[in-house]
Design a protein around this motif. Structure first.
Motif, short mmCIF file in Angstrom:
data_model
loop_
_atom_site.label_atom_id
_atom_site.label_comp_id
_atom_site.label_asym_id
_atom_site.label_seq_id
_atom_site.Cartn_x
_atom_site.Cartn_y
_atom_site.Cartn_z
N PRO A 114 0.83 -1.21 0.00
CA PRO A 114 0.00 0.00 0.00
C PRO A 114 0.86 1.26 0.00
N GLY A 115 0.59 2.16 -0.93
CA GLY A 115 1.36 3.39 -1.04
C GLY A 115 2.63 3.27 -1.85
N GLU A 116 3.00 2.05 -2.28
CA GLU A 116 4.25 1.86 -3.03
C GLU A 116 4.02 2.11 -4.52
N LYS A 117 5.10 2.58 -5.20
CA LYS A 117 5.02 2.92 -6.62
C LYS A 117 6.02 2.11 -7.44
N LEU A 118 5.62 1.79 -8.66
CA LEU A 118 6.53 1.26 -9.66
C LEU A 118 6.88 2.44 -10.56
N GLU A 119 8.16 2.82 -10.59
CA GLU A 119 8.59 3.99 -11.34
C GLU A 119 9.44 3.58 -12.54
N LEU A 120 9.10 4.12 -13.71
CA LEU A 120 9.75 3.76 -14.96
C LEU A 120 10.06 5.02 -15.75
N THR A 121 11.01 4.95 -16.69
CA THR A 121 11.35 6.11 -17.50
C THR A 121 11.55 5.70 -18.97
N ASP A 122 11.45 6.68 -19.83
CA ASP A 122 11.74 6.49 -21.25
C ASP A 122 12.22 7.82 -21.82
N GLU A 123 12.94 7.77 -22.94
CA GLU A 123 13.45 8.97 -23.58
C GLU A 123 13.14 8.95 -25.07
N TRP A 124 12.89 10.13 -25.62
CA TRP A 124 12.67 10.28 -27.06
C TRP A 124 13.52 11.44 -27.56
N ASP A 125 14.25 11.20 -28.65
CA ASP A 125 15.17 12.21 -29.17
C ASP A 125 14.55 13.10 -30.25
N TYR A 126 13.21 13.15 -30.31
CA TYR A 126 12.47 13.98 -31.26
C TYR A 126 12.63 13.51 -32.71
N MET A 127 13.14 12.30 -32.91
CA MET A 127 13.40 11.82 -34.26
C MET A 127 12.28 10.87 -34.71
N VAL A 128 11.96 10.93 -36.01
CA VAL A 128 11.04 9.99 -36.62
C VAL A 128 11.54 9.70 -38.03
N ASN A 129 11.76 8.44 -38.32
CA ASN A 129 12.26 8.01 -39.64
C ASN A 129 13.53 8.78 -40.04
N GLY A 130 14.41 8.99 -39.06
CA GLY A 130 15.70 9.59 -39.35
C GLY A 130 15.73 11.10 -39.39
N GLU A 131 14.60 11.76 -39.13
CA GLU A 131 14.55 13.21 -39.18
C GLU A 131 13.90 13.75 -37.90
N LYS A 132 14.34 14.95 -37.51
CA LYS A 132 13.75 15.57 -36.32
C LYS A 132 12.36 16.10 -36.65
N VAL A 133 11.42 15.90 -35.71
CA VAL A 133 10.06 16.38 -35.93
C VAL A 133 10.03 17.90 -35.92
N PRO A 134 9.07 18.51 -36.61
CA PRO A 134 8.98 19.98 -36.62
C PRO A 134 8.51 20.51 -35.27
N PRO A 135 8.78 21.78 -34.99
CA PRO A 135 8.28 22.38 -33.74
C PRO A 135 6.76 22.30 -33.69
N GLY A 136 6.22 22.20 -32.48
CA GLY A 136 4.78 22.16 -32.32
C GLY A 136 4.37 21.46 -31.05
N GLU A 137 3.05 21.29 -30.88
CA GLU A 137 2.48 20.62 -29.72
C GLU A 137 2.39 19.12 -29.96
N TYR A 138 2.75 18.34 -28.95
CA TYR A 138 2.71 16.88 -29.04
C TYR A 138 2.01 16.32 -27.80
N LYS A 139 1.36 15.16 -28.00
CA LYS A 139 0.68 14.50 -26.88
C LYS A 139 1.30 13.14 -26.64
N ALA A 140 1.66 12.87 -25.39
CA ALA A 140 2.20 11.56 -25.00
C ALA A 140 1.14 10.82 -24.19
N THR A 141 0.93 9.54 -24.52
CA THR A 141 -0.01 8.70 -23.78
C THR A 141 0.70 7.43 -23.34
N VAL A 142 0.67 7.15 -22.04
CA VAL A 142 1.28 5.94 -21.52
C VAL A 142 0.18 4.98 -21.07
#
Length: 283
Positions: A114-142
């Protein structure tokens, strides 16, 4: 005759005692099982998602906490404990955590007090198919993906959290750093097709006009490393087209079919300039 009746009576009494003992033991086992597996309300679990950013990457912090009053045995069906997806303003997927990763297929159970958490992390380098994504708003869903909690089956998408963030335009000296980070060997990659028949097109600028690809589903390799020859070698950009065919019996019921496109270093044969390409998501 009397001796026969007496013996029969003794046998019936013993059988009755055996039945009572068996029922007693059965009740005891069942009660013991209930005692060691407390009932769980899935509403007692909370999923949170936070993001921290730099010019080079977004770091996602994921928390899955037991807010109830009982211990919880959280069972996962593989080494993958969550799925994370990032979409742009047009709701187009630009990043998926599981793509390019291999997960063990073994069951894993984590106990949360009770009260304990499972904590996890991930990283994204803004790249998609070898190119950086354009500036703008993005939504992340876990989405946390336990199979069971205290032997209670968990339905898909039960535990989700989302957040929005902004990819800023990098100005000044940092712009050249961002450009250098972009893949120098592959660009303009696109995918068409479904259900095992796919076509990947793009441009390659590779040493001696040679590069490689493989295909996997997050758990096993479906197509091993295969060599590809472009029309021209570096420094020229050369158009390429890959036809990929996967037998129906090798398509997953759940998961993502992913292709890895990459070069091998002329110095040490290591994988360089790798691009992960999502072919199809199965659910």
């Amino acid at each position: 005759m009397k001796q026969f009746i007496l013996s029969l009576g003794i046998i019936l009494v013993m059988a009755g005692c055996g039945t009572v003992d068996q029922n007693a033991n059965g009740d005891s086992d069942e009660n013991s099982k209930e005692a060691t597996t407390p009932s769980i309300d899935l509403a007692d679990f909370e999923t949170t998602l936070n993001v921290e950013q730099t010019d080079e990457k977004a770091t996602f912090s994921i928390s899955f906490s037991n807010e109830g009053e009982e211990d919880a045995d959280v069972m996962f069906s593989s080494g993958q404990k969550f799925e994370l997806v990032v979409e742009n303003e047009n709701k187009e997927e630009v990043y998926r955590y599981s793509i390019g990763k291999m997960f063990t297929m073994a069951l894993e159970t984590i106990r949360l007090a009770p009260g304990e958490k499972l904590e996890l992390t991930d990283e994204w380098d803004y790249m998609v198919n070898g190119e950086k994504v354009p500036p703008g708003e993005y939504k992340a869903t876990v989405t946390m993906i336990p199979k069971e909690i205290n032997e209670k089956t968990v339905d898909a998408n039960t535990f989700q959290a989302e957040t929005t963030f902004t990819v800023e335009k990098v100005e000044g000296a940092n712009t050249s750093q961002a450009e250098e980070k972009e893949n120098t060997a592959f660009r303009n990659i696109n995918v068409t097709g479904e259900n095992g028949e796919y076509t990947i097109t793009g441009e390659a600028r590779v040493f001696e006009a040679t590069f490689f690809y493989s295909v996997e589903d997050g758990h096993e390799v479906i197509i091993p490393e295969t060599v590809v020859h472009a029309n021209e070698g570096a420094p020229s950009w050369s158009h390429f087209e890959l036809k990929i065919s996967i037998p129906k019996n090798k398509l997953p019921k759940n998961g993502t079919i992913t292709a890895q496109i990459y070069e091998r270093s002329a110095n040490d044969d290591s994988v360089v300039n790798q691009v992960h390409v999502s072919l199809q998501q199965f659910q």
